[in-house]
Write a protein that holds these residues in place. Structure first.
Motif, PDB file in Angstrom:
ATOM      1  N   ALA A 260       0.826  -1.110  -0.072  1.00 30.42           N
ATOM      2  CA  ALA A 260       0.088   0.011  -0.007  1.00 30.42           C
ATOM      3  C   ALA A 260       0.745   1.357  -0.009  1.00 30.42           C
ATOM      4  N   THR A 261       2.115   1.215   0.634  1.00 34.09           N
ATOM      5  CA  THR A 261       2.951   2.544   0.710  1.00 34.09           C
ATOM      6  C   THR A 261       4.045   2.309  -0.160  1.00 34.09           C
ATOM      7  N   LYS A 262       4.652   1.048  -0.652  1.00 40.01           N
ATOM      8  CA  LYS A 262       5.800   0.970  -1.188  1.00 40.01           C
ATOM      9  C   LYS A 262       7.097   1.579  -0.574  1.00 40.01           C
ATOM     10  N   ARG A 263       7.043   1.460   0.680  1.00 33.29           N
ATOM     11  CA  ARG A 263       8.030   2.128   1.636  1.00 33.29           C
ATOM     12  C   ARG A 263       8.180   1.144   2.887  1.00 33.29           C
ATOM     13  N   ILE A 264       9.444   0.765   3.042  1.00 36.63           N
ATOM     14  CA  ILE A 264       9.679  -0.245   4.251  1.00 36.63           C
ATOM     15  C   ILE A 264       9.423   0.040   5.426  1.00 36.63           C
ATOM     16  N   GLU A 265       9.387   1.340   5.482  1.00 37.96           N
ATOM     17  CA  GLU A 265       8.987   1.944   7.096  1.00 37.96           C
ATOM     18  C   GLU A 265       7.849   1.261   7.417  1.00 37.96           C
ATOM     19  N   ALA A 266       6.547   1.267   6.795  1.00 38.14           N
ATOM     20  CA  ALA A 266       5.451   0.762   7.208  1.00 38.14           C
ATOM     21  C   ALA A 266       5.381  -0.692   7.648  1.00 38.14           C
ATOM     22  N   PRO A 267       6.022  -1.667   6.981  1.00 36.46           N
ATOM     23  CA  PRO A 267       6.155  -2.868   7.624  1.00 36.46           C
ATOM     24  C   PRO A 267       6.907  -3.091   8.853  1.00 36.46           C
ATOM     25  N   ILE A 268       7.908  -2.194   8.891  1.00 33.97           N
ATOM     26  CA  ILE A 268       8.924  -2.388   9.992  1.00 33.97           C
ATOM     27  C   ILE A 268       8.160  -1.757  11.140  1.00 33.97           C
ATOM     28  N   VAL A 269       7.487  -0.808  11.173  1.00 38.17           N
ATOM     29  CA  VAL A 269       6.766  -0.205  12.188  1.00 38.17           C
ATOM     30  C   VAL A 269       5.699  -0.981  12.615  1.00 38.17           C
ATOM     31  N   ALA A 270       4.787  -1.551  11.653  1.00 42.84           N
ATOM     32  CA  ALA A 270       3.673  -2.418  12.180  1.00 42.84           C
ATOM     33  C   ALA A 270       4.288  -3.773  12.754  1.00 42.84           C
ATOM     34  N   HIS A 271       5.220  -4.390  12.284  1.00 37.81           N
ATOM     35  CA  HIS A 271       5.804  -5.418  12.870  1.00 37.81           C
ATOM     36  C   HIS A 271       6.489  -5.254  14.204  1.00 37.81           C
ATOM     37  N   PHE A 272       6.902  -4.102  14.483  1.00 38.58           N
ATOM     38  CA  PHE A 272       7.734  -3.978  15.822  1.00 38.58           C
ATOM     39  C   PHE A 272       6.449  -3.279  17.041  1.00 38.58           C
ATOM     40  N   VAL A 273       5.233  -2.668  16.656  1.00 39.93           N
ATOM     41  CA  VAL A 273       4.429  -2.444  17.436  1.00 39.93           C
ATOM     42  C   VAL A 273       3.714  -3.553  17.805  1.00 39.93           C
ATOM     43  N   PHE A 274       3.467  -4.560  16.916  1.00 42.19           N
ATOM     44  CA  PHE A 274       2.795  -5.644  16.934  1.00 42.19           C
ATOM     45  C   PHE A 274       3.394  -6.539  17.951  1.00 42.19           C
ATOM     46  N   ASN A 275       4.866  -6.751  17.832  1.00 44.22           N
ATOM     47  CA  ASN A 275       5.598  -7.508  18.884  1.00 44.22           C
ATOM     48  C   ASN A 275       5.487  -6.976  20.126  1.00 44.22           C
ATOM     49  N   ALA A 276       5.772  -5.567  20.212  1.00 43.43           N
ATOM     50  CA  ALA A 276       5.818  -4.979  21.407  1.00 43.43           C
ATOM     51  C   ALA A 276       4.619  -5.073  22.310  1.00 43.43           C
ATOM     52  N   ILE A 277       3.432  -5.068  21.869  1.00 49.04           N
ATOM     53  CA  ILE A 277       2.022  -5.438  22.276  1.00 49.04           C
ATOM     54  C   ILE A 277       2.085  -6.859  22.935  1.00 49.04           C
ATOM     55  N   HIS A 278       2.623  -7.780  22.090  1.00 51.22           N
ATOM     56  CA  HIS A 278       2.709  -8.866  22.306  1.00 51.22           C
ATOM     57  C   HIS A 278       3.447  -9.218  23.551  1.00 51.22           C
ATOM     58  N   PHE A 279       4.802  -8.559  23.584  1.00 54.38           N
ATOM     59  CA  PHE A 279       5.552  -8.699  24.720  1.00 54.38           C
ATOM     60  C   PHE A 279       5.004  -8.086  25.883  1.00 54.38           C
ATOM     61  N   ILE A 280       4.355  -6.764  25.747  1.00 52.09           N
ATOM     62  CA  ILE A 280       4.019  -6.288  27.274  1.00 52.09           C
ATOM     63  C   ILE A 280       2.691  -6.686  27.747  1.00 52.09           C
ATOM     64  N   GLY A 281       1.844  -6.995  26.615  1.00 47.78           N
ATOM     65  CA  GLY A 281       0.386  -7.284  27.123  1.00 47.78           C
ATOM     66  C   GLY A 281      -0.097  -8.645  27.202  1.00 47.78           C
ATOM     67  N   PHE A 282       0.801  -9.790  26.957  1.00 50.14           N
ATOM     68  CA  PHE A 282       0.557 -11.062  26.680  1.00 50.14           C
ATOM     69  C   PHE A 282       1.602 -11.895  27.121  1.00 50.14           C
ATOM     70  N   THR A 283       1.342 -13.287  27.603  1.00 47.45           N
ATOM     71  CA  THR A 283       2.458 -14.268  27.854  1.00 47.45           C
ATOM     72  C   THR A 283       3.354 -14.235  26.540  1.00 47.45           C
ATOM     73  N   TYR A 284       4.781 -14.278  26.939  1.00 46.92           N
ATOM     74  CA  TYR A 284       5.703 -14.165  25.966  1.00 46.92           C
ATOM     75  C   TYR A 284       6.764 -15.334  26.084  1.00 46.92           C
ATOM     76  N   PRO A 285       7.015 -16.152  25.072  1.00 50.03           N
ATOM     77  CA  PRO A 285       6.492 -16.180  23.805  1.00 50.03           C
ATOM     78  C   PRO A 285       5.231 -16.696  23.572  1.00 50.03           C
ATOM     79  N   TYR A 286       4.906 -17.699  24.588  1.00 47.24           N
ATOM     80  CA  TYR A 286       3.687 -18.246  24.497  1.00 47.24           C
ATOM     81  C   TYR A 286       3.134 -18.793  25.961  1.00 47.24           C
ATOM     82  N   ALA A 287       1.929 -19.322  26.193  1.00 46.36           N
ATOM     83  CA  ALA A 287       1.664 -19.881  27.539  1.00 46.36           C
ATOM     84  C   ALA A 287       1.778 -21.481  27.443  1.00 46.36           C
ATOM     85  N   VAL A 288       1.996 -21.963  28.603  1.00 48.35           N
ATOM     86  CA  VAL A 288       2.049 -23.391  28.612  1.00 48.35           C
ATOM     87  C   VAL A 288       1.287 -23.724  29.730  1.00 48.35           C
TER      88      VAL A 288
END
Length: 288
Positions: A260-288
């Motif tokens: 949609a943007t043809k700019r690499i910053e968009a997927p980098i930011v989306a990827h990082f924000v998603f991973n940050a939410i996962h790490f801070i808000g949920f069990t990381y890397p997964y629940a056992v």
């Protein structure tokens, strides 16, 4: 050790700076200098041996040969393919000579989380740097960056709501709001050594070239998005089928951000924000 990774991170940041002009006809990008200093510091620290230094130099050379303006079509195809193969081997830690430091081993960030281990992977970070600098389309103005962020941030939030919510419903994750002492280190390593590298490879290199090759095919851009997402999911096969499925869906989201943007910053930011939410808000890397 710290200076090695500081210089590598600085080199990645320098990719966005304008080149230095020498007279009217010659200019040089800034990133090779801190990259060379990072490699030298890594060699002195025992992180990089001679085979590692040779592989990094070869990757930079192949990428330059693939993207130099004077390269013909056949040269671009050959050198881009060789760059991709070597980049993948480096990112998968198949090239000898790297002694990546162990940062944390068997850590439990939640009472019911699986153990987590993280290395400071110089090889993967260097791959991200070279691909980012030589293959990726980047924002050229604050306006373009603003447009990329306006797409990436809501996309990451939506993906987190839907995907992490679904993973929680399946019992793969549990909600767990936390801010452990390791958070800053995790986020820095995840941004510079994971998100940049993975998005530069899967979106900047693979998806961009696939979209170009399929430009004359009906739905070619969609096929490139699907292929990029599926390959991203396959790269997470070591985590089991649920992770592959989640990573594939996430890959589709990051691929859409790039398309949609043809700019690499968009997927980098989306990827990082998603991973940050996962790490801070949920069990990381997964629940056992």
């Amino acid at each position: 050790m710290a200076i090695t990774y500081f210089l590598l991170g600085l080199a990645i940041c320098c990719v966005w700076l304008p080149p230095v002009q020498f007279g009217k006809r010659f200019s040089m990008p800034l990133w090779p200098l801190p990259f060379a200093l990072a490699a030298g510091a890594g060699a002195l620290a025992g992180i990089l041996a001679l085979p590692a230094l040779a592989a990094l130099g070869l990757l930079a050379l192949l990428a330059w040969l693939a993207t130099r303006p004077a390269a013909g079509r056949a040269q671009r195809i050959v050198f881009t393919t060789l760059s991709g193969v070597l980049a993948l081997a480096l990112a998968m830690h198949l090239v000898p000579g790297f002694r990546n430091p162990l940062l944390v081993s068997g850590a439990h960030f939640s009472p019911d989380s699986a153990p987590f281990t993280q290395y400071a992977n110089f090889d993967k970070g260097a791959v991200g740097l070279v691909l980012l600098a030589l293959f990726c389309r980047r924002c050229q103005s604050w306006r373009e960056l603003g447009a990329a962020l306006r797409l990436a941030l809501p996309l990451a939030m939506t993906m987190a709501l839907l995907m992490l919510g679904a993973a929680t419903a399946l019992g793969y994750l549990r909600g767990d709001l936390k801010l452990p002492a390791y958070t800053a280190t995790f986020l820095a390593v995840n941004l510079f050594l994971t998100c940049v590298a993975e998005e530069a490879f899967f979106r900047g290199l693979l998806q961009e070239r696939l979209a170009g090759a399929l430009a004359g095919v009906r739905g070619g851009a969609v096929l490139a998005v699907l292929a990029s997402g599926l390959l991203f999911g396959a790269a997470h096969a070591g985590g089991g089928p649920i992770l592959v499925a989640l990573a594939s869906v996430a890959g589709f989201g990051y691929a859409y951000a790039y398309a949609a943007t043809k700019r690499i910053e968009a997927p980098i930011v989306a990827h990082f924000v998603f991973n940050a939410i996962h790490f801070i808000g949920f069990t990381y890397p997964y629940a056992v």
